[in-house]
Scaffold this motif. Structure first.
Motif, PDB file in Angstrom:
ATOM      1  N   ASP A  83       3.375  19.519   5.338  1.00  0.00           N
ATOM      2  CA  ASP A  83       3.971  19.498   6.675  1.00  0.00           C
ATOM      3  C   ASP A  83       2.922  19.225   7.749  1.00  0.00           C
ATOM      4  OD1 ASP A  83       6.550  20.059   5.776  1.00  0.00           O
ATOM      5  OD2 ASP A  83       6.167  22.226   5.778  1.00  0.00           O
ATOM      6  N   ALA A  84       1.649  19.380   7.410  1.00  0.00           N
ATOM      7  CA  ALA A  84       0.580  19.247   8.400  1.00  0.00           C
ATOM      8  C   ALA A  84      -0.062  17.860   8.395  1.00  0.00           C
ATOM      9  CB  ALA A  84      -0.492  20.303   8.153  1.00  0.00           C
ATOM     10  N   VAL A  85       0.426  16.949   7.542  1.00  0.00           N
ATOM     11  CA  VAL A  85      -0.216  15.635   7.436  1.00  0.00           C
ATOM     12  C   VAL A  85       0.822  14.519   7.485  1.00  0.00           C
ATOM     13  CG1 VAL A  85      -2.186  16.523   6.137  1.00  0.00           C
ATOM     14  CG2 VAL A  85      -0.188  15.668   4.895  1.00  0.00           C
ATOM     15  N   ASP A  86       0.345  13.334   7.839  1.00  0.00           N
ATOM     16  CA  ASP A  86       1.188  12.132   7.856  1.00  0.00           C
ATOM     17  C   ASP A  86       0.935  11.247   6.645  1.00  0.00           C
ATOM     18  OD1 ASP A  86       2.265  12.628  10.572  1.00  0.00           O
ATOM     19  OD2 ASP A  86       0.176  12.340  11.164  1.00  0.00           O
ATOM     20  N   GLY A  87      -0.124  11.544   5.890  1.00  0.00           N
ATOM     21  CA  GLY A  87      -0.420  10.768   4.702  1.00  0.00           C
ATOM     22  C   GLY A  87      -1.415  11.499   3.824  1.00  0.00           C
ATOM     23  N   VAL A  88      -1.297  11.296   2.514  1.00  0.00           N
ATOM     24  CA  VAL A  88      -2.232  11.858   1.538  1.00  0.00           C
ATOM     25  C   VAL A  88      -2.936  10.695   0.854  1.00  0.00           C
ATOM     26  CG1 VAL A  88      -2.497  13.221  -0.570  1.00  0.00           C
ATOM     27  CG2 VAL A  88      -0.821  13.917   1.176  1.00  0.00           C
ATOM     28  N   ILE A 116       3.985   3.858   0.377  1.00  0.00           N
ATOM     29  CA  ILE A 116       2.650   3.858  -0.213  1.00  0.00           C
ATOM     30  C   ILE A 116       1.889   2.689   0.387  1.00  0.00           C
ATOM     31  CG2 ILE A 116       1.313   3.671  -2.358  1.00  0.00           C
ATOM     32  CD1 ILE A 116       3.862   4.658  -3.835  1.00  0.00           C
ATOM     33  N   ALA A 117       0.652   2.919   0.798  1.00  0.00           N
ATOM     34  CA  ALA A 117      -0.170   1.851   1.378  1.00  0.00           C
ATOM     35  C   ALA A 117      -1.486   1.767   0.615  1.00  0.00           C
ATOM     36  CB  ALA A 117      -0.428   2.106   2.857  1.00  0.00           C
ATOM     37  N   VAL A 118      -1.912   0.535   0.314  1.00  0.00           N
ATOM     38  CA  VAL A 118      -3.128   0.341  -0.479  1.00  0.00           C
ATOM     39  C   VAL A 118      -4.048  -0.656   0.217  1.00  0.00           C
ATOM     40  CG1 VAL A 118      -2.017   0.921  -2.657  1.00  0.00           C
ATOM     41  CG2 VAL A 118      -2.000  -1.443  -1.875  1.00  0.00           C
ATOM     42  N   PRO A 119      -5.371  -0.530   0.012  1.00  0.00           N
ATOM     43  CA  PRO A 119      -6.332  -1.338   0.752  1.00  0.00           C
ATOM     44  C   PRO A 119      -6.773  -2.594   0.003  1.00  0.00           C
ATOM     45  CG  PRO A 119      -7.499   0.354  -0.421  1.00  0.00           C
ATOM     46  CD  PRO A 119      -6.033   0.532  -0.760  1.00  0.00           C
ATOM     47  N   TYR A 120      -7.555  -3.382   0.696  1.00  0.00           N
ATOM     48  CA  TYR A 120      -8.301  -4.504   0.098  1.00  0.00           C
ATOM     49  C   TYR A 120      -9.484  -3.894  -0.637  1.00  0.00           C
ATOM     50  CZ  TYR A 120     -11.023  -8.884  -0.068  1.00  0.00           C
ATOM     51  OH  TYR A 120     -11.743  -9.982  -0.470  1.00  0.00           O
ATOM     52  N   MET A 121      -9.586  -4.140  -1.922  1.00  0.00           N
ATOM     53  CA  MET A 121     -10.601  -3.489  -2.746  1.00  0.00           C
ATOM     54  C   MET A 121     -11.682  -4.496  -3.113  1.00  0.00           C
ATOM     55  SD  MET A 121      -9.812  -0.955  -5.943  1.00  0.00           S
ATOM     56  CE  MET A 121      -8.851   0.092  -4.838  1.00  0.00           C
ATOM     57  N   VAL A 122     -12.937  -4.076  -2.962  1.00  0.00           N
ATOM     58  CA  VAL A 122     -14.057  -4.964  -3.272  1.00  0.00           C
ATOM     59  C   VAL A 122     -14.988  -4.292  -4.274  1.00  0.00           C
ATOM     60  CG1 VAL A 122     -13.967  -6.102  -1.028  1.00  0.00           C
ATOM     61  CG2 VAL A 122     -15.481  -4.133  -1.349  1.00  0.00           C
ATOM     62  N   ASN A 123     -15.736  -5.118  -4.999  1.00  0.00           N
ATOM     63  CA  ASN A 123     -16.796  -4.643  -5.878  1.00  0.00           C
ATOM     64  C   ASN A 123     -18.022  -4.278  -5.039  1.00  0.00           C
ATOM     65  OD1 ASN A 123     -15.468  -5.156  -8.490  1.00  0.00           O
ATOM     66  ND2 ASN A 123     -15.589  -7.313  -7.868  1.00  0.00           N
ATOM     67  N   PRO A 124     -18.999  -3.589  -5.626  1.00  0.00           N
ATOM     68  CA  PRO A 124     -20.197  -3.245  -4.859  1.00  0.00           C
ATOM     69  C   PRO A 124     -20.921  -4.436  -4.245  1.00  0.00           C
ATOM     70  CG  PRO A 124     -20.089  -1.903  -6.837  1.00  0.00           C
ATOM     71  CD  PRO A 124     -18.976  -2.907  -6.940  1.00  0.00           C
ATOM     72  N   PRO A 186       3.980  11.834   2.776  1.00  0.00           N
ATOM     73  CA  PRO A 186       4.453  13.125   2.272  1.00  0.00           C
ATOM     74  C   PRO A 186       5.922  13.091   1.855  1.00  0.00           C
ATOM     75  CG  PRO A 186       3.118  13.449   4.223  1.00  0.00           C
ATOM     76  CD  PRO A 186       3.331  11.963   4.094  1.00  0.00           C
ATOM     77  N   ARG A 187       6.721  12.288   2.559  1.00  0.00           N
ATOM     78  CA  ARG A 187       8.132  12.204   2.183  1.00  0.00           C
ATOM     79  C   ARG A 187       8.300  11.601   0.797  1.00  0.00           C
ATOM     80  NH1 ARG A 187      13.022   9.295   5.685  1.00  0.00           N
ATOM     81  NH2 ARG A 187      14.662   9.624   4.115  1.00  0.00           N
ATOM     82  N   VAL A 188       7.507  10.589   0.476  1.00  0.00           N
ATOM     83  CA  VAL A 188       7.572   9.998  -0.858  1.00  0.00           C
ATOM     84  C   VAL A 188       7.127  11.012  -1.910  1.00  0.00           C
ATOM     85  CG1 VAL A 188       6.546   8.243  -2.370  1.00  0.00           C
ATOM     86  CG2 VAL A 188       7.317   7.624  -0.084  1.00  0.00           C
ATOM     87  N   ILE A 189       6.080  11.768  -1.604  1.00  0.00           N
ATOM     88  CA  ILE A 189       5.606  12.787  -2.540  1.00  0.00           C
ATOM     89  C   ILE A 189       6.723  13.771  -2.854  1.00  0.00           C
ATOM     90  CG2 ILE A 189       4.036  14.756  -2.776  1.00  0.00           C
ATOM     91  CD1 ILE A 189       1.989  13.114  -1.160  1.00  0.00           C
TER      92      ILE A 189
END
Length: 302
Positions: A83-88, A116-124, A186-189
């Motif tokens: 209840d205290a967060v907008d996203g995990v 659900i939101a996901v980022p652009y993922m890069v290698n090192p 949180p709603r999806v969770i």
């Protein structure tokens, strides 16, 4: 300003966890980081000590055993006040957030239907790390068996794995994405329920995203958010590679029934067999696991 909690799953992660924790402050610019939970799967190294040295807002939750990724995610989420967060933000410990990486993902969750939101993922080294997936189908498994997943992912929508860099240049909806970095409403969770702990490792994020989609929630990709992922061992460790393949077959059969599941199994087995004949050690392990399933495929390496 949006409020975000972070759940980081650790298992013998001492060498990488500190870098992940150090990146959170800059990564959370523009949002309020209200809680950080490190869910530890009975690490034998100094993972817990690294987390405890970080101090508030970092907390440690111990699962008491090597319970698997899904179980640790569930334990971490259970320790939060949703209840205290907008996203995990669920994270692997070998991830590094680039400055301001969280805010664009949280903005995505404010749009109707995006859960659900996901980022652009890069290698090192800064190169693209393909992380997006289309819905698994028998047809895609067959195409990947014939021409390989990397090439199939570049030809229209033939492959499950999205590999064309042009697709990563623009935001959009996808069936699922790697669970190494995933901001969840949180709603999806609450609606989708816990992550399925029967998978232990691999396919648990696929299952969660697909269950969320069954409820009308979209997994949304946002390239404005960038995260570095050092990467796992499934590409080089035969046991982990076999577990990945077995679990995706299990998930498909569970969702589509025995007949379609058999067709998917044969397509995946065919592809792994071709790669095994070409000399790939991980594919030989996958073929063995598919042909002769064992109790080892229901337990994580210790």
């Amino acid at each position: 300003m949006g409020r975000v909690a972070v759940v980081i799953v650790t298992y013998n992660s001492e060498g990488v966890l500190g870098g992940c924790l150090d990146s959170l402050a800059a990564g959370a610019e523009g949002v309020e980081l209200v809680d950080v939970v490190v869910a530890d799967n009975a690490s034998k190294d100094g993972s817990v000590a690294v987390a405890e040295r970080a101090g508030p807002p970092v907390r440690v939750v111990r699962t008491g055993r090597n319970a698997g990724y899904a179980a640790a995610v569930n334990a971490g989420i259970a320790a939060l006040d949703l209840d205290a967060v907008d996203g995990v933000y669920v994270l692997n410990p070998d991830c590094r957030l680039r400055p301001g990486a969280v805010a664009p993902l949280l903005a995505c969750l404010r749009e109707p239907g995006r859960g659900i939101a996901v980022p652009y993922m890069v290698n090192p080294d800064g190169s693209l790390q393909p992380s997006l997936r289309r819905r698994p189908t028998v047809g895609r498994a067959l195409v990947e068996a014939v021409i390989g997943g990397s090439l199939a992912g570049r030809v229209g929508r033939l492959g499950e794995l999205v590999t064309d860099p042009r697709d990563y240049a623009r935001p959009g909806a996808y069936a699922w994405a790697t669970g190494a970095a995933m901001l969840i409403s949180p709603r999806v969770i609450r609606e989708a329920g816990p992550w399925d702990e029967s998978f232990l490792l691999y396919s648990e994020e696929t299952d969660f995203c697909l269950r969320a989609a069954d409820l009308g929630w979209t997994t949304w990709y946002e390239p404005a958010s960038v995260i570095e992922h050092i990467g796992g061992d499934s590409g080089i460790d035969p046991t982990l590679a076999a577990l990945l393949v077995v679990n995706k077959v299990r998930l498909y059969r569970r969702r589509h029934g025995p007949l379609a599941g058999l067709a998917y199994y044969l397509a995946v087995l065919g592809g792994e067999s071709v790669r095994a004949l070409a000399g790939r050690r991980t594919s030989r392990a996958s073929v063995a696991a598919l042909v002769r399933p064992s109790r080892r495929m229901t337990a994580l390496p210790q």
